[in-house]
Design a protein around this motif. Sequence first.
Motif, PDB file in Angstrom:
ATOM      1  N   THR A  19     -44.091  56.494 -29.090  1.00 37.31           N
ATOM      2  CA  THR A  19     -44.539  56.849 -27.755  1.00 37.31           C
ATOM      3  C   THR A  19     -43.499  57.789 -27.179  1.00 37.31           C
ATOM      4  N   THR A  20     -43.799  58.356 -26.020  1.00 34.39           N
ATOM      5  CA  THR A  20     -42.869  59.248 -25.347  1.00 34.39           C
ATOM      6  C   THR A  20     -42.622  58.729 -23.945  1.00 34.39           C
ATOM      7  N   GLN A  50     -46.434  57.988 -23.204  1.00 34.09           N
ATOM      8  CA  GLN A  50     -47.637  58.520 -23.838  1.00 34.09           C
ATOM      9  C   GLN A  50     -47.847  57.843 -25.180  1.00 34.09           C
ATOM     10  N   SER A  52     -50.855  57.912 -28.381  1.00 35.10           N
ATOM     11  CA  SER A  52     -51.982  58.730 -28.819  1.00 35.10           C
ATOM     12  C   SER A  52     -52.448  58.329 -30.206  1.00 35.10           C
ATOM     13  N   LEU A  88     -50.171  56.761 -20.582  1.00 37.34           N
ATOM     14  CA  LEU A  88     -51.260  57.700 -20.826  1.00 37.34           C
ATOM     15  C   LEU A  88     -51.649  57.588 -22.293  1.00 37.34           C
ATOM     16  N   HIS A  89     -52.933  57.335 -22.539  1.00 35.99           N
ATOM     17  CA  HIS A  89     -53.430  57.344 -23.919  1.00 35.99           C
ATOM     18  C   HIS A  89     -54.222  58.633 -24.093  1.00 35.99           C
ATOM     19  N   THR A  90     -53.745  59.516 -24.971  1.00 36.83           N
ATOM     20  CA  THR A  90     -54.357  60.842 -25.099  1.00 36.83           C
ATOM     21  C   THR A  90     -55.379  60.920 -26.232  1.00 36.83           C
ATOM     22  N   THR A 119     -56.539  56.987 -19.515  1.00 43.15           N
ATOM     23  CA  THR A 119     -56.993  57.442 -20.827  1.00 43.15           C
ATOM     24  C   THR A 119     -57.808  58.726 -20.733  1.00 43.15           C
ATOM     25  N   PHE A 198     -53.238  66.132 -19.195  1.00 44.12           N
ATOM     26  CA  PHE A 198     -53.335  65.487 -20.499  1.00 44.12           C
ATOM     27  C   PHE A 198     -54.778  65.481 -20.985  1.00 44.12           C
ATOM     28  N   LEU A 233     -49.797  67.579 -22.138  1.00 44.15           N
ATOM     29  CA  LEU A 233     -49.692  66.589 -23.207  1.00 44.15           C
ATOM     30  C   LEU A 233     -51.002  66.481 -23.970  1.00 44.15           C
ATOM     31  N   ALA A 253     -48.432  64.922 -29.561  1.00 37.36           N
ATOM     32  CA  ALA A 253     -47.857  63.620 -29.858  1.00 37.36           C
ATOM     33  C   ALA A 253     -48.137  63.182 -31.283  1.00 37.36           C
TER      34      ALA A 253
END
Length: 301
Positions: A19-20, A50, A52, A88-90, A119, A198, A233, A253
């Motif tokens: 993650t970031t 983040q 992903s 945040l889920h990208t 999301t 994002f 992102l 990511a």
Amino acid sequence: MDHPTSRRGALKCLGAGATTLFVLSGGVLTPMSLAQAAAKAGTASPLFVQISDTHIGFNKEANPDVDATLLRAIALVNALPARPAIALHTGDMTHLSKAAEFDHAAGLLSGLKVGEMHTTPGEHDVTDGVGTEYFARFGAASNNRGYYSFDHDGVHFVALVNVMHFKPGGLGAFGDDQLAWLKDDLAGRSASQPLVLFAHMPMWTIYEPWGWGTGDSDQVMALVRRFGSVTVLNGHIHQIVSKVEGNVNFHTARSTAYPQPAAGDGPGPGPLKVAPDLLAGRLGVTTVTRIPLALSDYTLV
């Protein structure tokens, strides 16, 4: 394989990060690894992480246990000395958009100790073309459009969707309605307000033959260039690629599920099988007790 014996040891293992973590300092968003965050506890306020391309439901050779690698990432986030306000889920939360996959993913992600989760869908989350299962669970914030915005701690966050018109090998697209909405959303906002965009697919063309880009992203960039601090992102390509254009910082990511080849390396994109002892490093989750901080001003999933 060695195992970390303390929270700090565990954090050090995430040098490249599943993650970031992003912090807000002096009005500027700065991404850093979780190991850096542990070492600098108290010097900046955690803002968000983040995650992903979790691809819950995937079970092929490239990673037969994606649950385990996601849980490792969650554990490392939860071990941070300060709780991030936002995750945040990208996109590509699931692999095949199945109801059971979404339910299982939601159960796993509920273990994240963050203030709130936001999301955006990936193409694997909308394999039916309309995203029935995704929007049934995550559509409320956007009135089932997928794109929406919110503010937190002085930062304006914008969730965008560039996968609804996705074709394998083709570039992503936002579409006229979403672009018109974004123009209205940003109108009147101060150029000094930090901005975070994002979406799932990269918002610049990384490698067009594989569809690694968004065809109408130039129209988005025209709207955001006046802002002094813009962070963009994305996920989709399962590896770290970054670029800076003026005040706009682009980051993609790593996945928590499986790696993909570098652009143009091989016949095309897709799950990349690596030696079992190398997989964790390609996902950024490792039990090696060292600190591979190869990046100074950014480290991405």
